[in-house]
Design a protein around this motif. Sequence first.
Motif, PDB file in Angstrom:
ATOM      1  N   SER A  40       0.816  -1.209   0.000  1.00  0.00           N
ATOM      2  CA  SER A  40       0.000   0.000   0.000  1.00  0.00           C
ATOM      3  C   SER A  40       0.854   1.264   0.000  1.00  0.00           C
ATOM      4  O   SER A  40       0.515   2.251  -0.661  1.00  0.00           O
ATOM      5  CB  SER A  40      -0.938   0.002   1.213  1.00  0.00           C
ATOM      6  N   LEU A 235     -12.507  -1.951   0.311  1.00  0.00           N
ATOM      7  CA  LEU A 235     -11.832  -0.707  -0.055  1.00  0.00           C
ATOM      8  C   LEU A 235     -12.582   0.504   0.505  1.00  0.00           C
ATOM      9  O   LEU A 235     -11.976   1.449   1.015  1.00  0.00           O
ATOM     10  CB  LEU A 235     -11.716  -0.598  -1.578  1.00  0.00           C
ATOM     11  N   SER A 236     -13.904   0.469   0.409  1.00  0.00           N
ATOM     12  CA  SER A 236     -14.727   1.582   0.896  1.00  0.00           C
ATOM     13  C   SER A 236     -14.602   1.745   2.408  1.00  0.00           C
ATOM     14  O   SER A 236     -14.459   2.863   2.917  1.00  0.00           O
ATOM     15  CB  SER A 236     -16.196   1.366   0.509  1.00  0.00           C
ATOM     16  N   ALA A 239     -11.138   3.110   3.228  1.00  0.00           N
ATOM     17  CA  ALA A 239     -11.019   4.520   2.850  1.00  0.00           C
ATOM     18  C   ALA A 239     -11.746   5.413   3.847  1.00  0.00           C
ATOM     19  O   ALA A 239     -11.228   6.451   4.273  1.00  0.00           O
ATOM     20  CB  ALA A 239     -11.573   4.731   1.446  1.00  0.00           C
ATOM     21  N   SER A 242      -9.866   5.515   7.352  1.00  0.00           N
ATOM     22  CA  SER A 242      -8.608   6.265   7.306  1.00  0.00           C
ATOM     23  C   SER A 242      -8.850   7.753   7.096  1.00  0.00           C
ATOM     24  O   SER A 242      -8.111   8.590   7.627  1.00  0.00           O
ATOM     25  CB  SER A 242      -7.706   5.720   6.199  1.00  0.00           C
ATOM     26  N   PHE A 243      -9.896   8.109   6.353  1.00  0.00           N
ATOM     27  CA  PHE A 243     -10.227   9.521   6.131  1.00  0.00           C
ATOM     28  C   PHE A 243     -10.594  10.206   7.451  1.00  0.00           C
ATOM     29  O   PHE A 243     -10.063  11.278   7.782  1.00  0.00           O
ATOM     30  CB  PHE A 243     -11.384   9.644   5.143  1.00  0.00           C
ATOM     31  N   TYR A 301      -4.756  12.169   0.052  1.00  0.00           N
ATOM     32  CA  TYR A 301      -4.491  11.439  -1.186  1.00  0.00           C
ATOM     33  C   TYR A 301      -3.627  10.214  -0.911  1.00  0.00           C
ATOM     34  O   TYR A 301      -3.690   9.217  -1.628  1.00  0.00           O
ATOM     35  CB  TYR A 301      -3.776  12.337  -2.196  1.00  0.00           C
ATOM     36  N   VAL A 304      -5.830   7.671   2.359  1.00  0.00           N
ATOM     37  CA  VAL A 304      -7.118   7.063   2.007  1.00  0.00           C
ATOM     38  C   VAL A 304      -6.939   5.872   1.070  1.00  0.00           C
ATOM     39  O   VAL A 304      -7.374   4.757   1.384  1.00  0.00           O
ATOM     40  CB  VAL A 304      -8.092   8.110   1.432  1.00  0.00           C
ATOM     41  N   PRO A 305      -6.272   6.059  -0.098  1.00  0.00           N
ATOM     42  CA  PRO A 305      -6.054   4.859  -0.934  1.00  0.00           C
ATOM     43  C   PRO A 305      -5.089   3.873  -0.304  1.00  0.00           C
ATOM     44  O   PRO A 305      -5.220   2.667  -0.486  1.00  0.00           O
ATOM     45  CB  PRO A 305      -5.481   5.441  -2.243  1.00  0.00           C
ATOM     46  N   ALA A 308      -7.010   1.884   2.275  1.00  0.00           N
ATOM     47  CA  ALA A 308      -7.999   1.074   1.565  1.00  0.00           C
ATOM     48  C   ALA A 308      -7.327  -0.157   0.963  1.00  0.00           C
ATOM     49  O   ALA A 308      -7.804  -1.297   1.120  1.00  0.00           O
ATOM     50  CB  ALA A 308      -8.675   1.909   0.472  1.00  0.00           C
TER      51      ALA A 308
END
Length: 324
Positions: A40, A235-236, A239, A242-243, A301, A304-305, A308
């Motif tokens: 990641s 993934l959702s 994300a 972590s956001f 940026y 988040v990914p 995920a």
Amino acid sequence: MSGDIETNNENRAIHVQIKEFIKRESNASFIAGGVAGAVSRTVVSPFERAKILLQVQGPGSNHAYQGMFPTIFKMYREEGWRGLFRGNLLNCVRIFPYSAVQFAVFEKCKEIMLGQRPHTTHNLTSGERLIGGSIAGVVSVAVTYPLDLIRARITIQTASLSKLDKAKLSKPPTVVSTFKEVVKNEGGFLALYKGIVPTSLGVAPYVAINFALYEKCREYMENSDFNFSNPVWKLSAGAFSSFVGGVLIYPLDVLRKRFQVASMAGGELGFQYNSVTHALIHMFKHEGFFGAYKGLTANLYKIVPSMAVSWLCYDTLKDMIHKW
């Protein structure tokens, strides 16, 4: 009476099975967590370096870097594609044990908490998950912090940061030379732990929020019509968790990087802090509210990914390990 005894025996048997399951989870989590972390972080390496460069631009810099994508383009223009991944190899070396320890400690905390409870459910409360995540965050930081500090130094060594330019190198120093320089010139072995307090203060709540929210999302989806085995939902959930965690604790992440690099170039980056409290007051006073959120967009940026992908890799690899 005999019925009650049988029920109690069944409950104890279920309890033992759950504990054995979580023990296996802890071992699988160490391997899966390490691999997931390395994969990641490599995916989002350009965002990681851009975030650091934006964070360390204090009031004494000329703000050579403006915005996340312009910063990435500038890195590429000045240093080529290697500039996008400056410090990433060391980051992967650091993040493997960091992520592995984090996930494994979290699973171990779950096992210990379960052992203290009389009932048989394997679902922790939100408070227990927050505690477990906090402990996992602190332990993972303590294990890998020197590598994090050295990576931060190497990451900005070739950057255009005004007063750092006179010390800027055409190519970054090695891990060994940076290690020796810090130990020799900045106070011995303990200098490798500069900034560990704000780091721990930031990482502990972030990991706690991230882990607790992800498991809560998974629990909700597994009890509803959502198919959580679908990678999209993993993934959702990763994300989203972590956001939320990233936004809430971001000022402490800024302080972490500044403490790590403050003594570089003779302390001419524009900030010298005596403590976490002094740093927070100074930052908000001289740079305003948004000064504490420099690089937030780049950070989002990145994390988040990154998280995920990390959660997706982690769950997928752990399932594969169990099947083996």
